[in-house]
Design an enzyme around this catalytic site. Structure first.
Site, PDB file in Angstrom:
ATOM      1  N   LYS A 234       2.678   0.792 -30.289  1.00 21.82           N
ATOM      2  CA  LYS A 234       3.260   2.132 -30.383  1.00 21.82           C
ATOM      3  C   LYS A 234       4.480   2.190 -31.306  1.00 21.82           C
ATOM      4  O   LYS A 234       4.694   3.189 -31.992  1.00 21.82           O
ATOM      5  CB  LYS A 234       3.675   2.622 -28.990  1.00 21.82           C
ATOM      6  CG  LYS A 234       2.497   2.963 -28.081  1.00 21.82           C
ATOM      7  CD  LYS A 234       3.017   3.523 -26.752  1.00 21.82           C
ATOM      8  CE  LYS A 234       2.019   3.383 -25.632  1.00 21.82           C
ATOM      9  NZ  LYS A 234       0.907   4.316 -25.674  1.00 21.82           N
TER      10      LYS A 234
ATOM     11  N   GLU B 233      -2.377  11.771 -30.655  1.00 20.31           N
ATOM     12  CA  GLU B 233      -1.786  12.381 -29.465  1.00 20.31           C
ATOM     13  C   GLU B 233      -0.353  12.811 -29.767  1.00 20.31           C
ATOM     14  O   GLU B 233       0.445  12.030 -30.273  1.00 20.31           O
ATOM     15  CB  GLU B 233      -1.786  11.390 -28.298  1.00 20.31           C
ATOM     16  CG  GLU B 233      -3.192  11.036 -27.819  1.00 20.31           C
ATOM     17  CD  GLU B 233      -3.196  10.236 -26.514  1.00 20.31           C
ATOM     18  OE1 GLU B 233      -4.217  10.303 -25.803  1.00 20.31           O
ATOM     19  OE2 GLU B 233      -2.204   9.546 -26.203  1.00 20.31           O
TER      20      GLU B 233
ATOM     21  N   GLU C 143       0.983   8.647 -30.088  1.00 20.08           N
ATOM     22  CA  GLU C 143       0.187   7.475 -30.439  1.00 20.08           C
ATOM     23  C   GLU C 143      -1.142   7.943 -31.020  1.00 20.08           C
ATOM     24  O   GLU C 143      -1.508   9.117 -30.918  1.00 20.08           O
ATOM     25  CB  GLU C 143      -0.069   6.590 -29.214  1.00 20.08           C
ATOM     26  CG  GLU C 143      -0.934   7.230 -28.141  1.00 20.08           C
ATOM     27  CD  GLU C 143      -1.441   6.225 -27.116  1.00 20.08           C
ATOM     28  OE1 GLU C 143      -1.406   5.012 -27.382  1.00 20.08           O
ATOM     29  OE2 GLU C 143      -1.912   6.662 -26.054  1.00 20.08           O
TER      30      GLU C 143
ATOM     31  N   ARG D  44     -10.613   5.577 -31.645  1.00 17.60           N
ATOM     32  CA  ARG D  44     -11.962   5.524 -31.064  1.00 17.60           C
ATOM     33  C   ARG D  44     -12.387   6.939 -30.672  1.00 17.60           C
ATOM     34  O   ARG D  44     -11.610   7.878 -30.794  1.00 17.60           O
ATOM     35  CB  ARG D  44     -11.934   4.660 -29.813  1.00 17.60           C
ATOM     36  CG  ARG D  44     -10.852   5.138 -28.848  1.00 17.60           C
ATOM     37  CD  ARG D  44     -10.877   4.425 -27.525  1.00 17.60           C
ATOM     38  NE  ARG D  44      -9.615   4.521 -26.826  1.00 17.60           N
ATOM     39  CZ  ARG D  44      -9.207   5.543 -26.089  1.00 17.60           C
ATOM     40  NH1 ARG D  44      -9.969   6.614 -25.941  1.00 17.60           N
ATOM     41  NH2 ARG D  44      -8.039   5.544 -25.494  1.00 17.60           N
TER      42      ARG D  44
END
Ligand code: ADP
Ligand code: ADP
Ligand code: MG
Length: 643
Positions: A116, A274, A292, A296
């Site tokens: 992060k 996000e 972050e 996927r």
């Protein structure tokens, strides 16, 4: 396009991927663990390869074994789904080294976003807004405390290697910092083998809004946002798209920032950026920050599919096979509104504890998409996450979509395991949620009302009683078909005995007595209705499930003469199956009895019930005498422990 792909995953996401592969004429190879031999994803695939034991470490995390399975079956590419190996860059390298295609981003992109702190530094450099905070290497507790002071409280300590809400602590005041830091670091070390943390400003009235991005390695676009603010302990519960009350200029700004982020790392495939949003003053274009990137396909991707009409797995396969982005940004529009609810086998009153069990009955609602990795008869095992299904609805407006969600949840039927279905239903009816007034603290604030159980009402009990009376192998005493006589029926519900009287008045009329209330039941078609209402009732063996719009009620029919149920505790105690009057006791302490011998007679519901010995033994204690009134479940006679 590929001819054959291997799906390195299980459950609903493996099934979801295979569905699109089949649509595109691509053959599929499933992999499975010991626990998943009979699983739905295995049955759905064209071929399946056993890869080891039930724990993920012994199967779904064994990259080498999975790659060998792909080679052996002639699969050209591997789709990782989410979780397991999906964000493991070493696995991506090994797949490439074996001459196979990884359906997802490059190892380099995954590494860039893996931690992060590094991801945030990268995004900052690319001009994407990030949450103010400390991202440095210096992990000295005093230094970190000083940084927290500079950021100003409240702050959030986050494990740089974090995921799934682990290694995260909110700190409200300086005095609490040292302890919170120690516990976040301890949790991070255990969960991720890396105890480094970063410190962020804790955003007030936070909303979690994420943007779906898609790249082909050369260019990238976004497919709008999802709002995932309904969270419990940092875990998403209900997701929706688009975000309620999103101003167009903010959508534009967030989309641009997300595409900038994806381009900065030459992203290929489906990904999610996000953001954390400060909603204390409504949604504003200058109040969102990068949190972050998830490199996927996400669990909640179906809501994006619902509003864009795009099959994201199809795009994943096409781009991995070498195609460019199938559409341009200006081709994409938002159509209506969508919700997804995550249905889990969870014991909500016990604190959302994962549950297990064989799904004796499973019915998904009409008018909704249900993505599921299990079928009726399958078991929820303790090895994996206890998801049963994702229920997805779409409507022209948020209000219509939310009504459809309520209806879909009300019509979902699961028997055989407890679930979070009633909790999801309560959330779907929450007034603040209905207004779109969401933030990540909503569930926690209202957890009591959202998880309060509605006890079974008399109508629900009456429906269960009527279902027992219709049991094909009716071994209950005192029942003659068609005679309007009073008959006693004993059930257990949530661990408590329940007794009722049933008087059949005709083929479509019956009176059920519960306590001192008489409930008139009328047949409506094949089903019974009581109090002007009906509910769906499913009988599986001695189990009766009543599905109302708000909850599921499980009952177990008790045969008063069944020695197994009347004699609990290893046959030690003979219990009263229902409240009643002890008419006679036939034994005294010290007396030997044989299995089946009469011990006592109980009068209940105007009928006499003989209570028999469950096993051979010696009477240790007689706890009642003739003429005594007893409660359901009361111990009447105890036998000595077995030799
Ligand atoms: P994970 O990797 O565990 O998903 P995230 O960084 O995505 O961790 O954060 C998980 C959740 O924690 C978010 O969805 C949000 O609810 C909350 N959260 C994260 N950062 C902040 C912040 N700075 N302020 C308030 N809440 C936050
Ligand atoms: P009883 O009703 O016999 O006292 P329980 O309340 O433990 O026993 O329920 C019996 C079984 O019924 C459970 O083990 C579970 O398989 C199933 N069950 C219980 N509650 C629910 C529910 N809310 N939804 C679906 N299945 C349930
Ligand atoms: Mg996250």
């Amino acid at each position: 396009m590929f001819k054959k792909i291997l799906i390195a995953n299980r459950g609903e996401i493996a099934c979801r991927i295979m569905q699109t592969a089949q649509k595109l004429g691509v053959a599929t190879v499933a992999v499975y663990s010991d626990a998943d031999r009979e699983a739905k994803h295995v049955a759905m695939a064209d071929e399946a390869v056993h890869i080891g034991g039930s724990t993920p470490r012994d199967s779904y995390l064994r990259g080498d074994v999975i790659i060998a399975a792909a080679k052996a079956t002639g699969a050209q590419a591997i789709h990782p789904g989410y979780g397991f190996l999906s964000e493991n860059p070493d696995f991506v390298d090994s797949v490439a080294a074996a001459g196979l295609v990884f359906i997802g981003p490059s190892a380099k992109a995954i590494r860039a976003m893996g931690l992060k702190d590094a991801a945030k530094r990268l995004m900052q450099a690319a001009g994407v807004p990030v949450v103010p905070g400390y991202l440095g290497e210096n992990q000295d507790p005093e230094h970190l405390a000083a940084q927290a002071g500079k950021i100003t409280y409240p702050v959030l300590i986050k494990a740089v290697a974090g995921g799934g809400g682990k290694g995260m602590r909110r700190v409200n005041r300086p005095a609490d910092f040292a302890d919170a830091l120690a516990s976040a670091k301890g949790e991070a070390a255990t969960a991720f083998g890396n105890d480094a943390v970063l410190i962020e400003k804790y955003v007030e009235k936070p909303r979690h809004i994420e943007v779906q991005v898609f790249g082909d390695g050369k260019d990238a676009l976004h497919l709008f946002e999802r709002d995932c603010s309904l969270q419990r302990r940092h875990q998403k519960v209900i997701e929706e798209a688009p975000a309620p009350d999103m101003p167009p200029e903010m959508r534009q700004a967030m989309g641009d920032a997300a595409v900038k982020a994806a381009r900065a790392i030459g992203y290929k495939g489906a990904g999610t950026i996000e953001f954390i949003v400060d909603a204390s003053d409504g949604l504003r274009a200058d109040r969102f920050w990068f949190m972050e990137m998830n490199t996927r396909l996400q669990v909640e991707h179906p809501v994006t599919e619902a509003i864009t009409g795009i099959d994201l797995v199809e795009w994943q396969l096409r781009v991995a096979a070498g195609e460019s982005l199938p559409l341009q940004q200006e081709d994409l529009t938002i159509n209506g509104h969508a919700f997804e609810a995550r249905l889990y086998a969870e014991d909500v009153p016990a604190g959302f504890l994962p549950a297990t069990g064989r799904l004796e009955h499973l019915k998904f609602p009409p008018g909704a998409r249900a993505d599921s990795g299990v079928r009726a008869g399958d078991s929820i095992s303790p090895w994996y996450d206890p998801m049963i299904a994702k229920i997805i609805v779409h409507g022209p407006t948020r209000a219509v979509a939310l009504s459809k969600l309520r209806r879909a949840l009300a019509l979902t039927e699961v028997a055989g395991s407890v679930t979070n279905l009633a909790f999801l239903g309560a959330l779907a009816r929450h007034k603040g949620f209905a207004r779109g007034d969401v933030d990540t603290g909503l569930i926690e604030r209202d957890i009591m009302s959202l998880t309060s159980e509605t006890p079974a009402c008399d109508g629900v009990k009456a429906l269960a009683v009527l279902a027992v009376a219709a049991l094909p192998q009716d071994t209950l005493t005192g029942f003659t078909q068609g005679t309007p006589m009073q008959r006693a029926i004993a059930l257990s519900h949530r661990g408590e005995a329940l007794s009722a009287g049933l008087a059949v008045q005709g083929p479509d009329r019956a009176d059920v007595t519960i306590g001192d209330r008489v409930i008139a039941a009328r047949r409506r078609g094949p089903d019974w209705g009581v109090d002007g209402q009906s509910a769906r009732v499913v009988v599986k063996g001695a189990k009766i499930y009543v599905f109302t719009a708000d909850d599921t009620y499980a009952f177990t029919a008790i045969d008063p003469l069944d020695r197994d149920t009347t004699a609990a505790a290893g046959g030690k105690a003979t219990l009263s199956p229902m409240p009643g009057l002890v008419k006679a006791v036939f034994v005294t302490p010290g007396q030997s009895v044989c299995a089946g011998d009469r011990l006592a007679v109980l009068e209940a519901m105007k009928m006499e019930h003989t209570l028999a010995a469950a096993r051979d033994g010696i009477v240790a204690e007689v706890l009642v005498e003739a003429g005594q009134q007893v409660e359901a479940g009361a111990a009447l006679i105890l036998l000595e422990d077995e030799a």
